[in-house]
Design a protein around this motif. Sequence first.
Motif, PDB file in Angstrom:
ATOM      1  N   GLN A 100       0.774  -1.235   0.000  1.00 49.27           N
ATOM      2  CA  GLN A 100       0.000   0.000   0.000  1.00 49.27           C
ATOM      3  C   GLN A 100       0.811   1.295   0.000  1.00 49.27           C
ATOM      4  O   GLN A 100       0.235   2.368   0.104  1.00 49.27           O
ATOM      5  N   SER A 101       2.119   1.208  -0.129  1.00 47.85           N
ATOM      6  CA  SER A 101       2.926   2.432  -0.157  1.00 47.85           C
ATOM      7  C   SER A 101       4.208   2.186  -0.951  1.00 47.85           C
ATOM      8  O   SER A 101       4.580   1.034  -1.218  1.00 47.85           O
ATOM      9  N   LYS A 102       4.875   3.281  -1.293  1.00 48.16           N
ATOM     10  CA  LYS A 102       6.151   3.187  -1.997  1.00 48.16           C
ATOM     11  C   LYS A 102       7.177   2.451  -1.147  1.00 48.16           C
ATOM     12  O   LYS A 102       7.955   1.633  -1.647  1.00 48.16           O
ATOM     13  N   GLU A 103       7.146   2.730   0.169  1.00 43.22           N
ATOM     14  CA  GLU A 103       8.101   2.087   1.074  1.00 43.22           C
ATOM     15  C   GLU A 103       7.886   0.575   1.116  1.00 43.22           C
ATOM     16  O   GLU A 103       8.839  -0.203   1.098  1.00 43.22           O
ATOM     17  N   ALA A 104       6.607   0.173   1.173  1.00 43.53           N
ATOM     18  CA  ALA A 104       6.298  -1.262   1.205  1.00 43.53           C
ATOM     19  C   ALA A 104       6.721  -1.939  -0.096  1.00 43.53           C
ATOM     20  O   ALA A 104       7.268  -3.049  -0.090  1.00 43.53           O
ATOM     21  N   PRO A 210      -0.916   6.430  -4.848  1.00 48.14           N
ATOM     22  CA  PRO A 210      -0.505   6.251  -6.259  1.00 48.14           C
ATOM     23  C   PRO A 210       0.741   5.393  -6.412  1.00 48.14           C
ATOM     24  O   PRO A 210       1.007   4.880  -7.506  1.00 48.14           O
ATOM     25  N   ASN A 211       1.524   5.252  -5.342  1.00 45.06           N
ATOM     26  CA  ASN A 211       2.726   4.419  -5.394  1.00 45.06           C
ATOM     27  C   ASN A 211       2.470   2.985  -4.938  1.00 45.06           C
ATOM     28  O   ASN A 211       3.406   2.188  -4.848  1.00 45.06           O
ATOM     29  N   ALA A 212       1.215   2.660  -4.628  1.00 48.73           N
ATOM     30  CA  ALA A 212       0.884   1.297  -4.214  1.00 48.73           C
ATOM     31  C   ALA A 212       1.046   0.352  -5.398  1.00 48.73           C
ATOM     32  O   ALA A 212       0.999   0.769  -6.559  1.00 48.73           O
ATOM     33  N   GLY A 213       1.235  -0.920  -5.111  1.00 45.67           N
ATOM     34  CA  GLY A 213       1.374  -1.903  -6.176  1.00 45.67           C
ATOM     35  C   GLY A 213       1.098  -3.300  -5.665  1.00 45.67           C
ATOM     36  O   GLY A 213       0.757  -3.500  -4.499  1.00 45.67           O
TER      37      GLY A 213
END
Length: 314
Positions: A100-104, A210-213
Amino acid sequence: MEKDFGLTTREAAAYRDIAEGRPVHPDLVARLTDLGLLGHVGSELVPLDPRVAAQRLLAAHRATLEQALREVSYLPALEALSQHYAPSQFYGGPASKLLQSKEAMNAEIGMALDETTRELLTAQPGQPEDRDPEVQREGIERARRLLERGVAVRSIYTAAALEHEPTVEYVDLILEGGAEVRVAHDLPPRMVLTGSTLFIDNVVVADEDPNAGWCVTDIAAVSFARTVYEAYWARAVPWETARAALRDAVTSTRQRYILRGLAKGGTQATIAAQLEVSEREVRRDLEDLRARLALPSTNALLYWWATAPDHGIP
């Protein structure tokens, strides 16, 4: 039948009452006697040491416990066999998970890269962005470490990367280390493939970062993505070839994008929307190119484009 060693509140109170010399209900006596907590001395009912009772019960079940512990200790070895089982199955385990985040995303990709011994395949269809120099250095070092471990590193970039100096610097350095890079004007959606794991943008859950993937491990999905990647790779132009052709190019990257769009039947308005620029800028790009080539119209420009050497440049 298995025994239940748990005592109810009434049974615990009954043991206390007998220890203190008070009478209790016969049903409770039978239960406590069965557990070894009560005994008879002559006709007198007396409490027995609960510690001794516990040790006797433990001794009676020790063999069963030891066997259970031995069997539990085998579980990691059994689970490790999944590496041999999964490749032969149509379903290879949990299919995917949302990060759910860029960091994740970065953390999960980092772990996958630490584990892979096979490959790192990336497709970067977006416009290149200026990155923090430290982040770029980390990316170069990560690629070098993978190459030193014998991991194949391949990337496909959009043609705009050919004129983006930070990207050019990065690519030139990883090419020196043995990576392969190609350029295309038509790319698949952004993806990162590391062995048996696929990372893609979030196209499922609305209103996410927007950075989730997504991290995908389903064998069929990962294999399909690799097939798609290889098809785009086969059509892409080697980085070095594209850079050499760029030196003699008459057109800019954006002009080539516009001409390809028009040749496919697109309008200037739709192409402007794709490029996220105004329609006036698209017209200006076409006018500049017509002036350079001394061509009277857009139709004449498209006729030139059909056989132009620039047609082969991404």
